[in-house]
Write a protein that holds these residues in place. Sequence first.
Motif, mmCIF file in Angstrom:
data_model
loop_
_atom_site.group_PDB
_atom_site.id
_atom_site.type_symbol
_atom_site.label_atom_id
_atom_site.label_comp_id
_atom_site.label_asym_id
_atom_site.label_seq_id
_atom_site.Cartn_x
_atom_site.Cartn_y
_atom_site.Cartn_z
ATOM 1 N N ARG A 1 0.838 -1.220 0.000
ATOM 2 C CA ARG A 1 0.000 0.000 0.000
ATOM 3 C C ARG A 1 0.861 1.254 0.000
ATOM 4 N N ASP B 1 0.801 7.013 1.959
ATOM 5 C CA ASP B 1 0.138 5.919 1.232
ATOM 6 C C ASP B 1 -0.965 6.427 0.288
ATOM 7 N N ARG B 2 -1.536 7.582 0.593
ATOM 8 C CA ARG B 2 -2.583 8.112 -0.291
ATOM 9 C C ARG B 2 -2.018 8.455 -1.668
ATOM 10 N N ARG C 1 -0.833 5.276 -6.063
ATOM 11 C CA ARG C 1 -2.006 4.917 -6.874
ATOM 12 C C ARG C 1 -2.015 3.414 -7.170
ATOM 13 N N HIS D 1 -1.296 -3.868 -5.736
ATOM 14 C CA HIS D 1 -2.079 -2.898 -4.966
ATOM 15 C C HIS D 1 -2.646 -1.865 -5.919
ATOM 16 N N ARG E 1 -5.020 1.361 -5.427
ATOM 17 C CA ARG E 1 -5.710 2.216 -4.448
ATOM 18 C C ARG E 1 -7.170 2.442 -4.825
#
Length: 444
Positions: free
Chosen positions: A131, A425-426, A429, A439, A441
């Motif tokens: 992530r 982590d935001r 993508r 992963h 998002r």
Amino acid sequence: MTTTLPAPGLRRGYRASVLHLLGDPHVAPQAYAYFDDGLLIIEHGHVLALGPYATLLDQHPGLEVVDYTGKLIVPGFIDTHVHYPQTEMIGSYGEELLAWLDAYTYPTERAFADKDYARSVAKVFLRELLRNGTTSALVFATVHRASVDALFEEAEQLGMRLITGKVLMDRNAPAYLRDTPQTAYDESKELIAAWHNKGRLSYAVTPRFAGSSSPEQLRAAARLLVEHPDCYLQTHVAENKSEVRWIESLYADEVPPHTSYLGVYDHFQLMTERAVFAHGIHLDDEDFDLLARRKSAVSFCPTSNLFLGSGLFRLDHAQQRGVKVGLGTDIGAGTSFSLLQTLNEAYKVVKLQGGKLSALRAFYLATLGSARALELADKIGSLLPGREADFVVLDPDATPLLAFRNRKVSSIDERLFVLMTLGDDRAVRATYVAGALVHDRDAL
Ligand code: GUN
Ligand code: ZN
């Protein structure tokens, strides 16, 4: 977690801005490649080509292209020091290193004798790595054999390049966490036979630190390295001033007078080319020269060093003296899985000593620099043709504040610096491991 494995042999392109480091910007400021409108082509889990979108597409007619326009692709991040069992104790209050170990760490690690328990934490840990865009790591397990099997099994399923090992600790720790020199040797040996060089997995002989291993156990660790010269060695060194004083007195009768903490490991022949020493805050220039001579690496763990009040790593000095330096989160003394946030704190650690950590140097630390620290730069850390296809798709405008700030950004350096200051982590993508999406998002 979504894992989309491309069909064998499938060639696929990824369109985005693409950046990777080709050398240490400290030494060669221009040693990077950046394509504003780039194309990264992957085949069989490896990089086939990287270049400008229009030119490369012409050379590969009919190529299937995933469009990440507006995003930034960089090599997968590499965490050179992290403890997976400590995922559940991040943010444990109030103590410096030695008291923190006694109060929080040892009781937490006790539960990893149980393989099911270990597996459940390993799953969370690996998901957090991915992530956060971290595709490879050098990881501490616990003293329990099952904790190592559990992590290797989970990493193998994800196809990750991961290194771990059973912690060796036979003194100055609770009885429930102690092994012996013999069991340490025997169990490490069995784990090496089972896992070392299995696919993308490697083994690290892992004496926790000189304080929790007897001289006899350090000799057993050295024997393992002689018998398995391509195994890693990971441990801690010179993290905390009280710890340094304690280690130097603990070994006073074992080593020549005036031997430093790092010198203790050298005395026991643990300073190999594949040795990674975490922290190294209180090393002097002679120690740095010794590291450079032995070609051993240091893992710089800024969030941990600030959280435990351990001190400020002298990054500029270490790099000037030719020491290989990688970046580490040191979860759970570290406070973030994000190597972007780790770079944010690294910048401040350097700044407090009057220096400057440029964004390119920072991204070097998180990618190629860490790959070099692990002697893996021929496999990971950049996106040169032939490298394993571990990469991250970063979203520079991931949050309202990032998007607002980016309206005033004009260069790639500035964009990277804003990302490492405000990103976490935001801003990840998507993450790809060996060409597979592990992963996404926006799919959550
Ligand atoms: N020194 C010995 N063990 C540890 C550990 O688990 N974390 C940190 N930060 N330092 C250590
Ligand atoms: Zn550590």
